[in-house]
Design an enzyme around this catalytic site. Structure first.
Site, short mmCIF file in Angstrom:
data_model
loop_
_atom_site.label_atom_id
_atom_site.label_comp_id
_atom_site.label_asym_id
_atom_site.label_seq_id
_atom_site.Cartn_x
_atom_site.Cartn_y
_atom_site.Cartn_z
N ASN A 93 2.76 15.62 -38.13
CA ASN A 93 2.81 14.28 -37.14
C ASN A 93 3.62 14.59 -35.91
OD1 ASN A 93 2.25 11.40 -35.96
ND2 ASN A 93 4.27 11.32 -36.57
N SER A 145 -4.62 15.51 -30.59
CA SER A 145 -4.69 14.54 -29.71
C SER A 145 -5.83 15.01 -28.99
CB SER A 145 -3.56 14.71 -28.49
OG SER A 145 -3.62 14.10 -27.38
N TYR A 158 1.57 20.69 -23.50
CA TYR A 158 0.90 20.00 -24.50
C TYR A 158 -0.27 20.23 -24.90
CZ TYR A 158 0.43 15.41 -26.63
OH TYR A 158 0.23 14.23 -27.52
N LYS A 162 -1.65 21.18 -28.46
CA LYS A 162 -2.73 20.40 -29.13
C LYS A 162 -3.96 21.21 -29.51
CE LYS A 162 -0.07 17.02 -29.82
NZ LYS A 162 0.33 16.59 -31.09
P1 NAD Z 1 7.15 8.96 -31.15
O1 NAD Z 1 7.83 9.40 -29.82
O2 NAD Z 1 7.07 7.62 -31.56
O3 NAD Z 1 7.02 9.67 -32.53
C1 NAD Z 1 7.41 10.91 -32.62
C2 NAD Z 1 7.99 11.28 -33.86
O4 NAD Z 1 7.98 12.92 -33.98
C3 NAD Z 1 9.48 10.71 -34.04
O5 NAD Z 1 9.34 10.23 -35.34
C4 NAD Z 1 10.34 12.12 -33.60
O6 NAD Z 1 11.37 11.95 -34.30
C5 NAD Z 1 9.50 13.21 -34.27
N1 NAD Z 1 10.01 14.39 -33.75
C6 NAD Z 1 9.89 14.82 -32.40
N2 NAD Z 1 10.47 16.18 -32.41
C7 NAD Z 1 10.91 16.45 -33.50
C8 NAD Z 1 11.46 17.49 -34.15
N3 NAD Z 1 11.85 18.58 -33.32
N4 NAD Z 1 11.83 17.46 -35.35
C9 NAD Z 1 11.45 16.54 -36.14
N5 NAD Z 1 10.78 15.43 -35.59
C10 NAD Z 1 10.52 15.27 -34.27
O7 NAD Z 1 5.39 9.36 -30.65
P2 NAD Z 1 4.00 8.91 -31.36
O8 NAD Z 1 3.22 8.72 -30.36
O9 NAD Z 1 4.11 8.26 -32.71
O10 NAD Z 1 3.64 10.67 -31.77
C11 NAD Z 1 3.21 11.22 -33.02
C12 NAD Z 1 2.41 12.20 -32.95
O11 NAD Z 1 1.02 11.76 -32.41
C13 NAD Z 1 2.72 13.12 -31.97
O12 NAD Z 1 2.47 14.77 -32.47
C14 NAD Z 1 1.89 13.02 -30.55
O13 NAD Z 1 1.58 14.13 -29.85
C15 NAD Z 1 0.67 12.26 -31.29
N6 NAD Z 1 -0.26 11.62 -30.28
C16 NAD Z 1 0.43 10.55 -29.77
C17 NAD Z 1 -0.43 9.82 -29.01
C18 NAD Z 1 0.18 8.71 -27.82
O14 NAD Z 1 -0.26 8.29 -27.01
N7 NAD Z 1 1.35 7.93 -28.48
C19 NAD Z 1 -1.64 10.24 -28.34
C20 NAD Z 1 -2.26 11.42 -29.04
C21 NAD Z 1 -1.43 11.96 -29.79
#
Ligand code: NAD
Length: 261
Positions: A93, A145, A158, A162
């Protein structure tokens, strides 16, 4: 209380301390799994593990690590296995989003996006898969995503990462077919987390528009006209982990409330 369909299974969630990862960790715990949460910042991980331990009878473990650093991933998985046993479920994730026009993209920024959104999934899967194959049962869910299914301007790295995660999902599903291990991806539209809040802030600084207006515009990009909640993503992810979903593998499930294209 949720049905304990994942009792006695050890799940690892990367980026598990906040946002979507935190919601997934909570839901896996409610389904009876022991959970290791991996993330960069130790404090929120430890606080979550403490809270889950007070709510559930099974054990939890915090393994702080940057998932882009292979040596740290190796130690985190070794520590997780030592604490909670062989790994049965892996949720890739952790991720981050950066936006810049391609013409202005420096190589380091490109590489950083691929490292955190794609190569990290390889590092973690490489450490978890042998346990699953040996047990003849496993679940891998990659949090991709809609940017893995279609192109969006200014986020080429990105999107490429993905799309790559979906390719990884499909190829590994073919490789593990019949082994008892399933490999799937979820493809959410915009989710209300810090990741989107950071994008809102970047756009606000560049355009001077209000944060609320930008957030509303982002929400309207989702076909259902609102952002997903982290819990809605967690629900799809944990459904794919259920032992009953043995015949779903190689899928990339759009979470958009509609068709993507
Ligand atoms: P967020 O920023 O709240 O959480 C991201 C998490 O990833 C955090 O816990 C962060 O510490 C961790 N992280 C980032 N880089 C890291 C690293 N180098 N090592 C260890 N941990 C790391 O964001 P989110 O929205 O919860 O994102 C989670 C996933 O969902 C991501 O892969 C993101 O691409 C995907 N996503 C998010 C969305 C959105 O709109 N928020 C949409 C589609 C996909």
């Amino acid at each position: 209380m949720a049905e304990q369909t994942l009792a006695n299974r050890h799940a690892v969630v990367t980026g598990g301390g906040k946002g979507i990862g935190e919601a997934i960790s909570r839901r896996l715990a409610a389904m009876g799994a022991s959970v290791t949460v991996i993330g960069r910042t130790p404090e929120p991980l430890r606080a979550l593990v403490e809270e889950l331990s007070s709510e559930h009878p099974q054990s939890f473990f915090a393994a702080p690590a940057d998932v882009t650093d292979e040596a740290l991933v190796e130690s985190a998985f070794a520590a997780a296995r030592k604490a909670l046993g062989p790994i049965a479920i892996l949720i890739n994730n952790a991720g981050a989003a950066d936006s810049v026009p391609l013409a202005k993209m420096e190589t380091a920024r490109w590489q950083a996006m691929l490292d955190v959104n794609l190569t990290s999934a390889f590092f973690c899967t490489h450490r978890a898969l042998p346990n699953m194959l040996e047990a003849g049962w496993g679940r891998i869910v990659n949090v991709a995503s809609v940017a893995g299914l279609t192109g969006y301007a200014y986020v080429t790295a990105y999107c490429a990462a993905k799309h790559g995660m979906i390719g990884l999902t499909r190829a590994l599903a073919a490789e593990t077919a019949g082994s008892g291990v399933t490999v799937n991806a979820v493809c959410p539209g915009y989710v209300d987390t810090d990741l989107v809040a950071q994008s809102v802030e970047r756009i606000r600084e560049k355009t001077g528009r209000s944060g609320d207006e930008i957030k509303q515009h982002i929400a309207e990009q989702n076909p259902m006209g609102r952002m997903l909640t982290p819990e809605e993503v967690a629900s799809a992810v944990t459904w794919l982990c259920d032992p009953e979903q043995a015949m779903i593998s190689g899928a990339s499930l759009p979470l958009t409330g509609s068709e993507v294209f």
